[in-house]
Every structure is written in structure tokens, then in C-alpha cells.
Design a protein around this motif. Structure first.
Motif, PDB file in Angstrom:
ATOM      1  N   GLU A  22      36.796  38.871  13.032  1.00 43.78           N
ATOM      2  CA  GLU A  22      37.516  39.898  12.275  1.00 43.78           C
ATOM      3  C   GLU A  22      36.557  40.743  11.431  1.00 43.78           C
ATOM      4  O   GLU A  22      36.603  41.975  11.471  1.00 43.78           O
ATOM      5  CB  GLU A  22      38.559  39.222  11.372  1.00 43.78           C
ATOM      6  N   LEU A  23      35.677  40.085  10.700  1.00 45.42           N
ATOM      7  CA  LEU A  23      34.721  40.805   9.857  1.00 45.42           C
ATOM      8  C   LEU A  23      33.722  41.596  10.699  1.00 45.42           C
ATOM      9  O   LEU A  23      33.358  42.721  10.349  1.00 45.42           O
ATOM     10  CB  LEU A  23      33.988  39.816   8.942  1.00 45.42           C
ATOM     11  N   GLU A  26      35.496  44.702  11.991  1.00 44.34           N
ATOM     12  CA  GLU A  26      35.695  45.662  10.895  1.00 44.34           C
ATOM     13  C   GLU A  26      34.445  46.509  10.689  1.00 44.34           C
ATOM     14  O   GLU A  26      34.531  47.669  10.299  1.00 44.34           O
ATOM     15  CB  GLU A  26      36.009  44.937   9.582  1.00 44.34           C
ATOM     16  N   ARG A  27      33.297  45.924  10.966  1.00 46.41           N
ATOM     17  CA  ARG A  27      32.020  46.627  10.793  1.00 46.41           C
ATOM     18  C   ARG A  27      31.553  47.305  12.079  1.00 46.41           C
ATOM     19  O   ARG A  27      30.487  47.894  12.123  1.00 46.41           O
ATOM     20  CB  ARG A  27      30.963  45.636  10.295  1.00 46.41           C
ATOM     21  N   ASP A  28      32.359  47.178  13.116  1.00 53.64           N
ATOM     22  CA  ASP A  28      32.059  47.782  14.414  1.00 53.64           C
ATOM     23  C   ASP A  28      30.726  47.272  14.982  1.00 53.64           C
ATOM     24  O   ASP A  28      29.962  48.029  15.570  1.00 53.64           O
ATOM     25  CB  ASP A  28      32.069  49.310  14.322  1.00 53.64           C
ATOM     26  N   GLY A  78      42.024  36.756   6.248  1.00 52.01           N
ATOM     27  CA  GLY A  78      42.185  38.199   6.118  1.00 52.01           C
ATOM     28  C   GLY A  78      43.631  38.639   6.138  1.00 52.01           C
ATOM     29  O   GLY A  78      44.026  39.558   5.431  1.00 52.01           O
TER      30      GLY A  78
END
Length: 91
Positions: A22-23, A26-28, A78
Motif C-alpha cells: 500500500e505504501l 502510494e509513492r508510485d 491504512g
């Protein structure tokens, strides 16, 4: 008894892996990019995300560094965090 312990451990590893993914997304970042930023092998990052790896504390810190988050952020759900933020805004 050992089976319950193993099943619970797998569940925790899978939840941790979902949080890492997930993280990362989020940062691609690709798994390869996160591995590079963390100083880990890309296959290792994939194994973590799939819940196959029982990480050491050092590698948890390496992933936090690569994701540019505090270690505690890796253990936050999250979805629960998002729900709590929405509930606060509605109040």
C-alpha cells in the motif's frame, strides 16, 4: 498448537506485506525501486509483500527508510486510519 502459531504468524506477515505494498503504491514505486531505496533485493521485497518473509528488525527499518516513513507507520492499518480521518471530518 504449533499450527495455530504458524497460521497466526502467516496472517501477520500477510497484513504487514499488504501495508508495505500500500505504501509503495502510494509513492508510485515498483518493487525494484523500493528494494533499491531500502538496500534490499527485489525478490525479498516481493516475498515480504506476499507474506512469505519473516522480517528482521533491521529489514523493517530498511523498508521504512526506503518508503520515507517512521517505522510505526508500517504497522498502521491504512484503511482504519482513513476511516478514522473521515469520521473526524464528519464530526
Amino acid at each position: 498448537m504449533a499450527t495455530k502459531k504458524t497460521a497466526a504468524g502467516t496472517k501477520h506477515r500477510q497484513a504487514f506485506g499488504r501495508r508495505i505494498r500500500e505504501l509503495r503504491l502510494e509513492r508510485d514505486h515498483s518493487q525494484e525501486k523500493l528494494a533499491e531505496l531500502s538496500g534490499l533485493h527485489r525478490n525479498y521485497v516481493g516475498g515480504v509483500e506476499r507474506g512469505e518473509i519473516n522480517l528482521s528488525l533491521e529489514n523493517i527499518h530498511a523498508l521504512a527508510h526506503g518508503l520515507r516513513v517512521d517505522v510505526a507507520e508500517l504497522f498502521v492499518d491504512g484503511k482504519k486510519k482513513l476511516s478514522a480521518a473521515r469520521a473526524t471530518r464528519k464530526s
